[in-house]
Design an enzyme around this catalytic site. Structure first.
Site, mmCIF file in Angstrom:
data_model
loop_
_atom_site.group_PDB
_atom_site.id
_atom_site.type_symbol
_atom_site.label_atom_id
_atom_site.label_comp_id
_atom_site.label_asym_id
_atom_site.label_seq_id
_atom_site.Cartn_x
_atom_site.Cartn_y
_atom_site.Cartn_z
ATOM 1 N N ASN A 17 0.846 -1.192 0.000
ATOM 2 C CA ASN A 17 0.000 0.000 0.000
ATOM 3 C C ASN A 17 0.889 1.252 0.000
ATOM 4 O O ASN A 17 2.120 1.140 -0.037
ATOM 5 C CB ASN A 17 -0.991 -0.025 1.178
ATOM 6 C CG ASN A 17 -0.290 0.052 2.535
ATOM 7 O OD1 ASN A 17 0.889 0.401 2.625
ATOM 8 N ND2 ASN A 17 -1.010 -0.271 3.592
ATOM 9 N N ASP A 206 -9.336 -9.050 -1.156
ATOM 10 C CA ASP A 206 -8.611 -8.230 -0.179
ATOM 11 C C ASP A 206 -8.571 -6.770 -0.639
ATOM 12 O O ASP A 206 -8.657 -5.847 0.173
ATOM 13 C CB ASP A 206 -7.192 -8.790 -0.002
ATOM 14 C CG ASP A 206 -6.366 -7.973 0.973
ATOM 15 O OD1 ASP A 206 -6.722 -7.940 2.171
ATOM 16 O OD2 ASP A 206 -5.374 -7.339 0.539
#
Ligand code: COA
Length: 331
Positions: A17, A206
């Site tokens: 991320n 996810d």
């Protein structure tokens, strides 16, 4: 030795991320890749039909430590039990900091595969049995097999449940953070038999669940755990899949998100749309020092949301009690 397999890979920016935490979905995809390789390899040690192992189930898995860009993920897989038509694969994931040499176990997962014949992909072939180191080890494996079988019969497929758009949702409501993505299944998503790898599906799940979590709390978030997932039906190349997620429960510092995967076989339209997978993901909100933060409570508007919240609370309390018991056993 065919019953062990290891893959290692350095974590790159597109695995993580914006603050450098490797996505839970990236790790789940690697776990499944290792499981598929070892499962398929094992099932082809017999003289009959050549076959490909399809992911049927992943047991609940916890993300024990964060992994970061630049670290090396070592994924080791081992076949731990075989039934007539299924293979249990245990996978351990270790992160290695190659600058300091520090290593941490980040995940332990157990996956079940079922082999399909290359000649006839609707045919499940027999699994060659493995040799166990002792009768006790075999007995333990049998217990896990029986217990997941029981769990599967009790799990609802939630086929009728839909996530409908909400026009002007209020912050912190279910409608405010619910999200979905649409993906056309291409060849690189698929096994040799042209159906989607379970790991590819879990990575998309996810991704959506992570978007729901970040929309709700607007901080850095990480995957903490995934409840057991059953893969009911194969999703073939050419299908359009819609992956949708909505928040079901918030505790003080965690968020549970329910994810649905619906497949639409455009080319073979006569097959009709179907729900392929459902799952619950749990996320934690983190501050800049990677410490858990309180999350805004979920605002419940209708009775169904209240019901799902209560069900989520039961799962949360059960999982928490189990984690504590595991911790005590290890001490
Ligand atoms: N988890 C673990 N094992 C499972 C399972 C599950 N969810 N569902 C079935 N099995 C095992 C059964 O125990 C049986 O093995 P056994 O005879 O040794 O006990 C074997 O699979 C066959 O079971 P059966 O009842 O004949 O098959 P089914 O009609 O229920 O089909 C699958 C089961 C898994 C083959 C089917 O649901 C499927 O094709 N799922 C999709 C697989 C896939 O595409 N994975 C990637 C998804 S993205």
């Amino acid at each position: 030795m065919n019953s062990q397999y290891q893959l290692s890979r350095i974590m790159r920016p597109d695995d993580a991320n914006i603050v450098g935490n490797v996505h839970g979905g990236t790790i789940l995809k690697m776990i499944e890749e290792a499981g598929c390789i070892i499962g398929t390899r094992h099932c082809n040690t017999q003289s009959g039909d050549r076959c490909v192992a399809a992911l049927a189930r992943v047991e609940r898995t916890d993300f024990l430590h964060p992994m970061f860009i630049g670290e090396v993920a070592h994924v080791s897989a081992e076949i731990s039990y075989t039934s007539k038509h299924s293979v249990e694969v245990q996978v351990n994931v270790l992160s290695e900091n190659i600058l300091t040499g520090a290593k941490k176990v980040t995940n332990k997962a157990a996956l079940w595969y079922v082999p399909f014949s290359i000649k006839n992909m609707d045919k499940i072939v027999d699994v060659p049995p493995i040799e166990y180191s002792s009768p006790e080890v075999e007995e333990e494996g049998k217990k896990r097999y029986e217990s997941q079988k029981m769990d599967r019969f009790e799990t609802k497929e939630r086929n009728g449940e839909l996530i409908n758009p909400v026009s002007i949702p209020e912050p912190y409501t279910v409608g405010f953070s619910q999200s979905s993505l649409i993906h056309l299944v291409g060849p690189s998503d698929c096994t040799l038999l042209g159906f989607v790898h379970g790991g590819v599906t879990m990575k998309l799940m996810d991704e959506v669940a992570g978007i729901v979590a970040v929309r709700h709390c607007k901080t850095n978030i990480v995957t903490a755990s995934v409840d057991a997932i059953n893969f009911h039906r194969k999703i073939m190349k050419g299908c359009v899949i819609t992956v949708s997620g909505r928040m079901t429960f918030t505790s003080n510092k965690s968020m549970e998100i329910e994810v649905f995967v619906d497949a639409d076989p455009l080319v073979e339209a006569e097959q009709g749309k179907f729900r392929a997978v459902t799952a619950f993901f749990t996320y934690i909100s983190l501050d800049k020092e990677n410490r858990p933060l309180p999350v805004p409570p979920l605002k419940l508007e209708v009775e169904d949301e209240q019901k799902r919240f209560e069900e989520g609370k039961v799962r949360y309390l059960q999982n928490k009690a189990k984690r504590l018991a595991d911790k005590e056993r290890q001490q």
